[in-house]
Motif scaffolding. Structure first.
Motif, PDB file in Angstrom:
ATOM      1  N   ASP A 133     -11.548 -58.341  26.331  1.00  0.00           N
ATOM      2  CA  ASP A 133     -10.128 -58.290  26.678  1.00  0.00           C
ATOM      3  C   ASP A 133      -9.260 -57.929  25.467  1.00  0.00           C
ATOM      4  OD1 ASP A 133     -10.694 -61.152  28.754  1.00  0.00           O
ATOM      5  OD2 ASP A 133     -10.436 -59.079  29.418  1.00  0.00           O
ATOM      6  N   THR A 134      -9.870 -57.853  24.301  1.00  0.00           N
ATOM      7  CA  THR A 134      -9.134 -57.506  23.094  1.00  0.00           C
ATOM      8  C   THR A 134      -8.525 -56.108  23.222  1.00  0.00           C
ATOM      9  OG1 THR A 134     -10.489 -58.917  21.678  1.00  0.00           O
ATOM     10  CG2 THR A 134      -9.342 -57.076  20.621  1.00  0.00           C
ATOM     11  N   ALA A 135      -7.216 -56.037  23.043  1.00  0.00           N
ATOM     12  CA  ALA A 135      -6.502 -54.767  23.208  1.00  0.00           C
ATOM     13  C   ALA A 135      -5.020 -54.988  22.883  1.00  0.00           C
ATOM     14  CB  ALA A 135      -6.615 -54.261  24.637  1.00  0.00           C
ATOM     15  N   VAL A 136      -4.297 -53.880  22.784  1.00  0.00           N
ATOM     16  CA  VAL A 136      -2.838 -53.950  22.788  1.00  0.00           C
ATOM     17  C   VAL A 136      -2.398 -53.901  24.250  1.00  0.00           C
ATOM     18  CG1 VAL A 136      -0.685 -52.887  22.056  1.00  0.00           C
ATOM     19  CG2 VAL A 136      -2.685 -52.839  20.539  1.00  0.00           C
ATOM     20  N   TYR A 137      -1.568 -54.847  24.639  1.00  0.00           N
ATOM     21  CA  TYR A 137      -1.091 -54.940  26.010  1.00  0.00           C
ATOM     22  C   TYR A 137       0.351 -54.436  26.087  1.00  0.00           C
ATOM     23  CZ  TYR A 137      -5.199 -57.550  27.470  1.00  0.00           C
ATOM     24  OH  TYR A 137      -6.486 -57.918  27.785  1.00  0.00           O
ATOM     25  N   TYR A 138       0.603 -53.595  27.082  1.00  0.00           N
ATOM     26  CA  TYR A 138       1.914 -52.984  27.282  1.00  0.00           C
ATOM     27  C   TYR A 138       2.416 -53.275  28.691  1.00  0.00           C
ATOM     28  CZ  TYR A 138       0.390 -49.922  23.421  1.00  0.00           C
ATOM     29  OH  TYR A 138      -0.067 -49.419  22.229  1.00  0.00           O
ATOM     30  N   CYS A 139       3.716 -53.458  28.833  1.00  0.00           N
ATOM     31  CA  CYS A 139       4.307 -53.412  30.162  1.00  0.00           C
ATOM     32  C   CYS A 139       5.044 -52.085  30.299  1.00  0.00           C
ATOM     33  CB  CYS A 139       5.226 -54.596  30.429  1.00  0.00           C
ATOM     34  SG  CYS A 139       6.669 -54.755  29.363  1.00  0.00           S
ATOM     35  N   ALA A 140       5.167 -51.639  31.543  1.00  0.00           N
ATOM     36  CA  ALA A 140       5.710 -50.313  31.770  1.00  0.00           C
ATOM     37  C   ALA A 140       6.456 -50.245  33.097  1.00  0.00           C
ATOM     38  CB  ALA A 140       4.586 -49.275  31.747  1.00  0.00           C
ATOM     39  N   LYS A 141       7.394 -49.306  33.157  1.00  0.00           N
ATOM     40  CA  LYS A 141       8.206 -49.062  34.346  1.00  0.00           C
ATOM     41  C   LYS A 141       7.709 -47.772  35.020  1.00  0.00           C
ATOM     42  CE  LYS A 141      12.582 -46.911  35.395  1.00  0.00           C
ATOM     43  NZ  LYS A 141      11.861 -45.641  35.571  1.00  0.00           N
ATOM     44  N   PRO A 142       7.445 -47.810  36.330  1.00  0.00           N
ATOM     45  CA  PRO A 142       7.017 -46.595  37.025  1.00  0.00           C
ATOM     46  C   PRO A 142       8.185 -45.619  37.228  1.00  0.00           C
ATOM     47  CG  PRO A 142       7.214 -48.407  38.571  1.00  0.00           C
ATOM     48  CD  PRO A 142       7.471 -48.992  37.212  1.00  0.00           C
ATOM     49  N   ARG A 143       7.848 -44.377  37.501  1.00  0.00           N
ATOM     50  CA  ARG A 143       8.868 -43.339  37.682  1.00  0.00           C
ATOM     51  C   ARG A 143       9.650 -43.528  38.970  1.00  0.00           C
ATOM     52  NH1 ARG A 143       7.769 -39.267  34.030  1.00  0.00           N
ATOM     53  NH2 ARG A 143       5.701 -39.399  33.078  1.00  0.00           N
ATOM     54  N   VAL A 144       9.027 -44.182  39.957  1.00  0.00           N
ATOM     55  CA  VAL A 144       9.606 -44.309  41.297  1.00  0.00           C
ATOM     56  C   VAL A 144       9.937 -45.767  41.584  1.00  0.00           C
ATOM     57  CG1 VAL A 144       9.202 -43.911  43.751  1.00  0.00           C
ATOM     58  CG2 VAL A 144       8.265 -42.321  42.060  1.00  0.00           C
ATOM     59  N   PRO A 145      11.121 -46.055  42.139  1.00  0.00           N
ATOM     60  CA  PRO A 145      11.464 -47.449  42.471  1.00  0.00           C
ATOM     61  C   PRO A 145      10.544 -48.034  43.538  1.00  0.00           C
ATOM     62  CG  PRO A 145      13.425 -46.071  42.460  1.00  0.00           C
ATOM     63  CD  PRO A 145      12.245 -45.149  42.378  1.00  0.00           C
ATOM     64  N   ASN A 146      10.353 -49.352  43.470  1.00  0.00           N
ATOM     65  CA  ASN A 146       9.632 -50.105  44.499  1.00  0.00           C
ATOM     66  C   ASN A 146       8.245 -49.539  44.786  1.00  0.00           C
ATOM     67  OD1 ASN A 146      11.816 -51.882  44.904  1.00  0.00           O
ATOM     68  ND2 ASN A 146      12.807 -50.378  46.203  1.00  0.00           N
ATOM     69  N   TRP A 147       7.530 -49.191  43.754  1.00  0.00           N
ATOM     70  CA  TRP A 147       6.219 -48.552  43.886  1.00  0.00           C
ATOM     71  C   TRP A 147       5.441 -48.772  42.611  1.00  0.00           C
ATOM     72  CZ3 TRP A 147       4.297 -44.476  40.952  1.00  0.00           C
ATOM     73  CH2 TRP A 147       3.169 -43.827  41.466  1.00  0.00           C
ATOM     74  N   TYR A 148       4.120 -48.926  42.721  1.00  0.00           N
ATOM     75  CA  TYR A 148       3.333 -49.002  41.497  1.00  0.00           C
ATOM     76  C   TYR A 148       2.024 -48.257  41.674  1.00  0.00           C
ATOM     77  CZ  TYR A 148       1.389 -53.161  43.928  1.00  0.00           C
ATOM     78  OH  TYR A 148       0.849 -54.041  44.839  1.00  0.00           O
ATOM     79  N   SER A 149       1.398 -47.967  40.543  1.00  0.00           N
ATOM     80  CA  SER A 149       0.173 -47.187  40.506  1.00  0.00           C
ATOM     81  C   SER A 149      -0.625 -47.630  39.285  1.00  0.00           C
ATOM     82  CB  SER A 149       0.509 -45.703  40.388  1.00  0.00           C
ATOM     83  OG  SER A 149      -0.616 -44.953  39.972  1.00  0.00           O
ATOM     84  N   PRO A 150      -1.958 -47.577  39.346  1.00  0.00           N
ATOM     85  CA  PRO A 150      -2.759 -47.888  38.166  1.00  0.00           C
ATOM     86  C   PRO A 150      -2.843 -46.731  37.168  1.00  0.00           C
ATOM     87  CG  PRO A 150      -4.178 -47.396  40.013  1.00  0.00           C
ATOM     88  CD  PRO A 150      -2.784 -47.374  40.544  1.00  0.00           C
ATOM     89  N   THR A 151      -2.198 -45.621  37.448  1.00  0.00           N
ATOM     90  CA  THR A 151      -2.282 -44.426  36.602  1.00  0.00           C
ATOM     91  C   THR A 151      -1.183 -44.440  35.545  1.00  0.00           C
ATOM     92  OG1 THR A 151      -3.135 -43.174  38.470  1.00  0.00           O
ATOM     93  CG2 THR A 151      -2.315 -41.917  36.580  1.00  0.00           C
ATOM     94  N   PRO A 152      -1.540 -44.490  34.267  1.00  0.00           N
ATOM     95  CA  PRO A 152      -0.508 -44.556  33.215  1.00  0.00           C
ATOM     96  C   PRO A 152       0.505 -43.414  33.271  1.00  0.00           C
ATOM     97  CG  PRO A 152      -2.663 -45.056  32.295  1.00  0.00           C
ATOM     98  CD  PRO A 152      -2.901 -44.591  33.701  1.00  0.00           C
ATOM     99  N   TRP A 185       7.862 -47.545  28.401  1.00  0.00           N
ATOM    100  CA  TRP A 185       6.858 -48.484  27.931  1.00  0.00           C
ATOM    101  C   TRP A 185       7.461 -49.399  26.875  1.00  0.00           C
ATOM    102  CZ3 TRP A 185       1.706 -48.239  29.649  1.00  0.00           C
ATOM    103  CH2 TRP A 185       1.419 -47.131  30.472  1.00  0.00           C
ATOM    104  N   GLY A 186       6.967 -50.623  26.846  1.00  0.00           N
ATOM    105  CA  GLY A 186       7.323 -51.498  25.752  1.00  0.00           C
ATOM    106  C   GLY A 186       6.563 -51.123  24.492  1.00  0.00           C
ATOM    107  N   GLN A 187       6.798 -51.883  23.436  1.00  0.00           N
ATOM    108  CA  GLN A 187       6.186 -51.573  22.145  1.00  0.00           C
ATOM    109  C   GLN A 187       4.755 -52.090  22.037  1.00  0.00           C
ATOM    110  OE1 GLN A 187       8.057 -54.165  22.710  1.00  0.00           O
ATOM    111  NE2 GLN A 187       7.177 -55.890  21.565  1.00  0.00           N
ATOM    112  N   GLY A 188       4.356 -52.958  22.948  1.00  0.00           N
ATOM    113  CA  GLY A 188       3.001 -53.495  22.957  1.00  0.00           C
ATOM    114  C   GLY A 188       2.884 -54.807  22.199  1.00  0.00           C
ATOM    115  N   THR A 189       1.911 -55.629  22.609  1.00  0.00           N
ATOM    116  CA  THR A 189       1.613 -56.877  21.924  1.00  0.00           C
ATOM    117  C   THR A 189       0.090 -57.010  21.815  1.00  0.00           C
ATOM    118  OG1 THR A 189       2.041 -59.272  21.890  1.00  0.00           O
ATOM    119  CG2 THR A 189       1.691 -58.280  24.050  1.00  0.00           C
ATOM    120  N   GLN A 190      -0.385 -57.372  20.631  1.00  0.00           N
ATOM    121  CA  GLN A 190      -1.822 -57.414  20.365  1.00  0.00           C
ATOM    122  C   GLN A 190      -2.418 -58.715  20.889  1.00  0.00           C
ATOM    123  OE1 GLN A 190      -3.977 -55.082  18.654  1.00  0.00           O
ATOM    124  NE2 GLN A 190      -5.542 -56.479  19.472  1.00  0.00           N
TER     125      GLN A 190
END
Length: 125
Positions: free
Chosen positions: A90-109, A115-120
């Motif tokens: 599970d070691t990684a930099v973790y980011y939160c992100a906003k999708p291009r479309v409202p009220n919708w999500y996708s596993p595709t970056p 995107w946020g700046q990330g947290t290790q």
């Protein structure tokens, strides 16, 4: 103003827990789903967990199902990712992100535009 700020990463032993936070601008939190992604050294960015703004529905990657929990606090415009039973992989930099479309999500970056700046997160004994 579009803003995503992660916090909560750190060093933890295998089997331990962390809670990550993603503080978002109000307009993002109200109209957009939030996705959590991670990127390990030498690997591509991987979708981990997603939560809808409309009904709070969630989706998880198979690798984290049963161990990670995504939630949102609408009063604080914040999305949380609870990481339990952590493993070295599970070691990684973790980011939160906003999708291009409202009220919708996708596993595709590529479907996310902010995107946020990330947290290790480091899982090691």
């Amino acid at each position: 103003q579009v803003q995503l700020v992660e916090s909560g990463g750190g060093l933890v032993q295998p089997g331990g827990s962390l809670r990550l936070s993603c503080a978002a601008s109000r307009i993002i939190h109200e109209y957009y789903a939030i996705g959590w992604f991670r990127q390990a050294p030498g690997k591509g960015r991987e979708g981990v967990a997603f939560i809808s703004s409309a009904d709070g529905s969630t989706q998880y990657a198979d690798s984290v199902k049963g161990r990670f929990t995504i939630s949102r606090d609408n009063a604080k415009n914040t999305v949380f990712l609870q990481l339990n039973s952590l493993r070295p992989e599970d070691t990684a930099v973790y980011y939160c992100a906003k999708p291009r479309v409202p009220n919708w999500y996708s596993p595709t970056p590529g479907m996310y535009d902010y995107w946020g700046q990330g947290t290790q997160v480091t899982v090691s004994s």
